[in-house]
Enzyme design. Sequence first.
Site, PDB file in Angstrom:
ATOM      1  N   LYS A 160       0.849  -1.198   0.000  1.00  0.00           N
ATOM      2  CA  LYS A 160       0.000   0.000   0.000  1.00  0.00           C
ATOM      3  C   LYS A 160       0.878   1.240   0.000  1.00  0.00           C
ATOM      4  O   LYS A 160       1.748   1.388   0.864  1.00  0.00           O
ATOM      5  CB  LYS A 160      -0.919   0.024   1.224  1.00  0.00           C
ATOM      6  CG  LYS A 160      -1.778   1.296   1.295  1.00  0.00           C
ATOM      7  CD  LYS A 160      -2.843   1.197   2.375  1.00  0.00           C
ATOM      8  CE  LYS A 160      -2.407   1.752   3.721  1.00  0.00           C
ATOM      9  NZ  LYS A 160      -2.399   3.225   3.798  1.00  0.00           N
ATOM     10  N   ASP A 173      -3.384   4.363  -2.099  1.00  0.00           N
ATOM     11  CA  ASP A 173      -4.342   4.843  -1.090  1.00  0.00           C
ATOM     12  C   ASP A 173      -4.318   6.375  -1.046  1.00  0.00           C
ATOM     13  O   ASP A 173      -3.704   6.974  -0.167  1.00  0.00           O
ATOM     14  CB  ASP A 173      -3.912   4.232   0.266  1.00  0.00           C
ATOM     15  CG  ASP A 173      -4.754   4.686   1.436  1.00  0.00           C
ATOM     16  OD1 ASP A 173      -5.878   5.172   1.222  1.00  0.00           O
ATOM     17  OD2 ASP A 173      -4.272   4.542   2.583  1.00  0.00           O
ATOM     18  N   LYS A 203      -7.316   8.274  -1.475  1.00  0.00           N
ATOM     19  CA  LYS A 203      -8.617   8.729  -0.937  1.00  0.00           C
ATOM     20  C   LYS A 203      -9.157   9.974  -1.649  1.00  0.00           C
ATOM     21  O   LYS A 203      -9.337  11.026  -1.036  1.00  0.00           O
ATOM     22  CB  LYS A 203      -8.509   9.003   0.565  1.00  0.00           C
ATOM     23  CG  LYS A 203      -8.086   7.814   1.407  1.00  0.00           C
ATOM     24  CD  LYS A 203      -8.166   8.134   2.890  1.00  0.00           C
ATOM     25  CE  LYS A 203      -7.785   6.962   3.760  1.00  0.00           C
ATOM     26  NZ  LYS A 203      -6.382   6.582   3.739  1.00  0.00           N
ATOM     27  N   LEU A 204      -9.427   9.853  -2.956  1.00  0.00           N
ATOM     28  CA  LEU A 204      -9.902  11.010  -3.715  1.00  0.00           C
ATOM     29  C   LEU A 204     -11.284  11.475  -3.235  1.00  0.00           C
ATOM     30  O   LEU A 204     -12.129  10.652  -2.856  1.00  0.00           O
ATOM     31  CB  LEU A 204      -9.968  10.667  -5.217  1.00  0.00           C
ATOM     32  CG  LEU A 204      -8.645  10.820  -5.971  1.00  0.00           C
ATOM     33  CD1 LEU A 204      -7.629   9.787  -5.547  1.00  0.00           C
ATOM     34  CD2 LEU A 204      -8.870  10.746  -7.480  1.00  0.00           C
ATOM     35  N   ASP A 208     -13.626  14.918  -4.570  1.00  0.00           N
ATOM     36  CA  ASP A 208     -13.774  16.227  -5.231  1.00  0.00           C
ATOM     37  C   ASP A 208     -15.036  16.166  -6.081  1.00  0.00           C
ATOM     38  O   ASP A 208     -15.801  15.202  -5.971  1.00  0.00           O
ATOM     39  CB  ASP A 208     -12.514  16.517  -6.076  1.00  0.00           C
ATOM     40  CG  ASP A 208     -12.252  18.018  -6.218  1.00  0.00           C
ATOM     41  OD1 ASP A 208     -13.203  18.766  -6.512  1.00  0.00           O
ATOM     42  OD2 ASP A 208     -11.092  18.435  -6.045  1.00  0.00           O
ATOM     43  N   PRO A 227     -17.399  15.330  -9.256  1.00  0.00           N
ATOM     44  CA  PRO A 227     -17.305  14.128 -10.104  1.00  0.00           C
ATOM     45  C   PRO A 227     -16.370  14.289 -11.290  1.00  0.00           C
ATOM     46  O   PRO A 227     -15.571  13.385 -11.587  1.00  0.00           O
ATOM     47  CB  PRO A 227     -18.757  13.914 -10.560  1.00  0.00           C
ATOM     48  CG  PRO A 227     -19.577  14.462  -9.442  1.00  0.00           C
ATOM     49  CD  PRO A 227     -18.811  15.660  -8.931  1.00  0.00           C
ATOM     50  N   ASN A 228     -16.405  15.416 -11.983  1.00  0.00           N
ATOM     51  CA  ASN A 228     -15.566  15.584 -13.176  1.00  0.00           C
ATOM     52  C   ASN A 228     -14.077  15.559 -12.837  1.00  0.00           C
ATOM     53  O   ASN A 228     -13.273  14.950 -13.550  1.00  0.00           O
ATOM     54  CB  ASN A 228     -15.934  16.904 -13.871  1.00  0.00           C
ATOM     55  CG  ASN A 228     -15.223  17.051 -15.199  1.00  0.00           C
ATOM     56  OD1 ASN A 228     -15.291  16.173 -16.042  1.00  0.00           O
ATOM     57  ND2 ASN A 228     -14.511  18.157 -15.362  1.00  0.00           N
ATOM     58  N   THR A 254     -12.043   6.071  10.597  1.00  0.00           N
ATOM     59  CA  THR A 254     -12.121   5.548  11.967  1.00  0.00           C
ATOM     60  C   THR A 254     -11.701   6.602  12.995  1.00  0.00           C
ATOM     61  O   THR A 254     -11.963   6.457  14.180  1.00  0.00           O
ATOM     62  CB  THR A 254     -11.226   4.297  12.130  1.00  0.00           C
ATOM     63  OG1 THR A 254      -9.980   4.546  11.491  1.00  0.00           O
ATOM     64  CG2 THR A 254     -11.876   3.085  11.528  1.00  0.00           C
ATOM     65  N   ARG A 261      -3.443  -6.398  14.547  1.00  0.00           N
ATOM     66  CA  ARG A 261      -2.329  -6.560  15.487  1.00  0.00           C
ATOM     67  C   ARG A 261      -2.193  -8.035  15.851  1.00  0.00           C
ATOM     68  O   ARG A 261      -3.194  -8.738  15.929  1.00  0.00           O
ATOM     69  CB  ARG A 261      -2.584  -5.747  16.778  1.00  0.00           C
ATOM     70  CG  ARG A 261      -2.555  -4.223  16.571  1.00  0.00           C
ATOM     71  CD  ARG A 261      -1.178  -3.739  16.172  1.00  0.00           C
ATOM     72  NE  ARG A 261      -1.095  -2.296  15.937  1.00  0.00           N
ATOM     73  CZ  ARG A 261      -1.202  -1.708  14.754  1.00  0.00           C
ATOM     74  NH1 ARG A 261      -1.433  -2.426  13.670  1.00  0.00           N
ATOM     75  NH2 ARG A 261      -1.068  -0.415  14.630  1.00  0.00           N
ATOM     76  N   GLN A 292      -3.908   2.361  17.403  1.00  0.00           N
ATOM     77  CA  GLN A 292      -5.137   1.704  16.946  1.00  0.00           C
ATOM     78  C   GLN A 292      -5.933   1.274  18.175  1.00  0.00           C
ATOM     79  O   GLN A 292      -5.364   0.823  19.166  1.00  0.00           O
ATOM     80  CB  GLN A 292      -4.817   0.472  16.081  1.00  0.00           C
ATOM     81  CG  GLN A 292      -4.102   0.792  14.774  1.00  0.00           C
ATOM     82  CD  GLN A 292      -5.032   1.292  13.676  1.00  0.00           C
ATOM     83  OE1 GLN A 292      -6.162   1.680  13.935  1.00  0.00           O
ATOM     84  NE2 GLN A 292      -4.535   1.311  12.449  1.00  0.00           N
ATOM     85  N   ARG A 297       2.685  -1.147  10.933  1.00  0.00           N
ATOM     86  CA  ARG A 297       3.755  -1.282  11.932  1.00  0.00           C
ATOM     87  C   ARG A 297       4.041  -2.693  12.457  1.00  0.00           C
ATOM     88  O   ARG A 297       5.208  -2.992  12.720  1.00  0.00           O
ATOM     89  CB  ARG A 297       3.496  -0.289  13.077  1.00  0.00           C
ATOM     90  CG  ARG A 297       3.734   1.140  12.633  1.00  0.00           C
ATOM     91  CD  ARG A 297       3.053   2.150  13.524  1.00  0.00           C
ATOM     92  NE  ARG A 297       1.607   2.083  13.366  1.00  0.00           N
ATOM     93  CZ  ARG A 297       0.749   2.855  14.020  1.00  0.00           C
ATOM     94  NH1 ARG A 297       1.182   3.754  14.875  1.00  0.00           N
ATOM     95  NH2 ARG A 297      -0.550   2.741  13.803  1.00  0.00           N
TER      96      ARG A 297
HETATM   97  O1  C5P Z   1       0.682   0.653  11.269  1.00  0.00           O
HETATM   98  P1  C5P Z   1      -0.741   0.216  11.127  1.00  0.00           P
HETATM   99  O2  C5P Z   1      -0.914  -1.291  10.979  1.00  0.00           O
HETATM  100  O3  C5P Z   1      -1.659   0.799  12.181  1.00  0.00           O
HETATM  101  O4  C5P Z   1      -1.171   0.832   9.706  1.00  0.00           O
HETATM  102  C1  C5P Z   1      -2.482   0.753   9.212  1.00  0.00           C
HETATM  103  C2  C5P Z   1      -2.554   1.458   7.890  1.00  0.00           C
HETATM  104  O5  C5P Z   1      -3.916   1.531   7.490  1.00  0.00           O
HETATM  105  C3  C5P Z   1      -2.047   2.898   7.890  1.00  0.00           C
HETATM  106  O6  C5P Z   1      -1.512   3.158   6.580  1.00  0.00           O
HETATM  107  C4  C5P Z   1      -3.292   3.707   8.137  1.00  0.00           C
HETATM  108  O7  C5P Z   1      -3.209   4.994   7.589  1.00  0.00           O
HETATM  109  C5  C5P Z   1      -4.332   2.882   7.372  1.00  0.00           C
HETATM  110  N1  C5P Z   1      -5.711   3.067   7.812  1.00  0.00           N
HETATM  111  C6  C5P Z   1      -6.144   2.825   9.112  1.00  0.00           C
HETATM  112  N2  C5P Z   1      -7.462   3.002   9.454  1.00  0.00           N
HETATM  113  C7  C5P Z   1      -8.333   3.410   8.531  1.00  0.00           C
HETATM  114  C8  C5P Z   1      -7.921   3.658   7.221  1.00  0.00           C
HETATM  115  C9  C5P Z   1      -6.584   3.469   6.898  1.00  0.00           C
HETATM  116  O8  C5P Z   1      -5.353   2.432   9.962  1.00  0.00           O
HETATM  117  N3  C5P Z   1      -9.601   3.534   8.847  1.00  0.00           N
END
Ligand code: C5P
Length: 232
Positions: A32, A59, A61-62, A64, A66-67, A119, A181, A190, A211
Amino acid sequence: MGKDVIIACDFSSKEETLAFLDRFPGKKPYVKIGMELFYAEGPSIVKEIKARGHKIFLDLKLHDIPNTVKKSMHVLSRLDVDMVNLHAAGTRAMMEGALEGVTRPDGTRPLVIAVTQLTSTSEERMREELLINAPIDQTVMHYAANAAKAGLDGVVCSPMEAGKVHETCGAGFLTVTPGIRFADGEKGDQVRVTTPAQAKEIGSDYIVVGRPITAAADPVAAYERCVAEFVG
Ligand code: C5P
């Protein structure tokens, strides 16, 4: 469309990213690339990682009109990535424009995935700042249903929401789930997390892991552990 583990390469330079990927000789994990790396290095980093044989989730995340999204997706389609995303809040017209724009002349296109509510947005902030009074889980499912109606392939969501998304939008509608995790690992920032094995059980289609792999003493072993638990 098989289950897969996507490594979130949240690095800020090409050197750091390629040095990390060099630690996986003979393996080509799904990668990603987010805003940080893309804004730092531009499209060339995408081309370079693609040329090394990796699948790529871009990733960006657009969101704006539609055009603008349609035309921007058209430009991104030339990078030949495997997955792109946008904000479902941009409405169905924007999502339909994105699909049109991202479809290559030969009719192929990357998977297009929607972000519902981030989130990081709480129900309280959603109500007070965005004036959305519905409960957050209902809002997430409503946005997911809009994405499905627009013809998108799936949503980014918590693994805990994956079962409900499949119930609402169909088993073939993809769930791409961060917040992963290991049972014996650090949670970091998280909050609602699951293990790769739990994500598999709930029905996630792709897990996005940052991570727990990138910061591990042995990233390859951590990646393989994810694959063993999630793909089996
Ligand atoms: O390091 P970690 O496992 O927490 O990374 C999770 C990845 O997923 C990061 O790139 C984070 O920006 C992305 N992400 C997230 N929660 C979301 C959307 C994207 O953790 N709701």
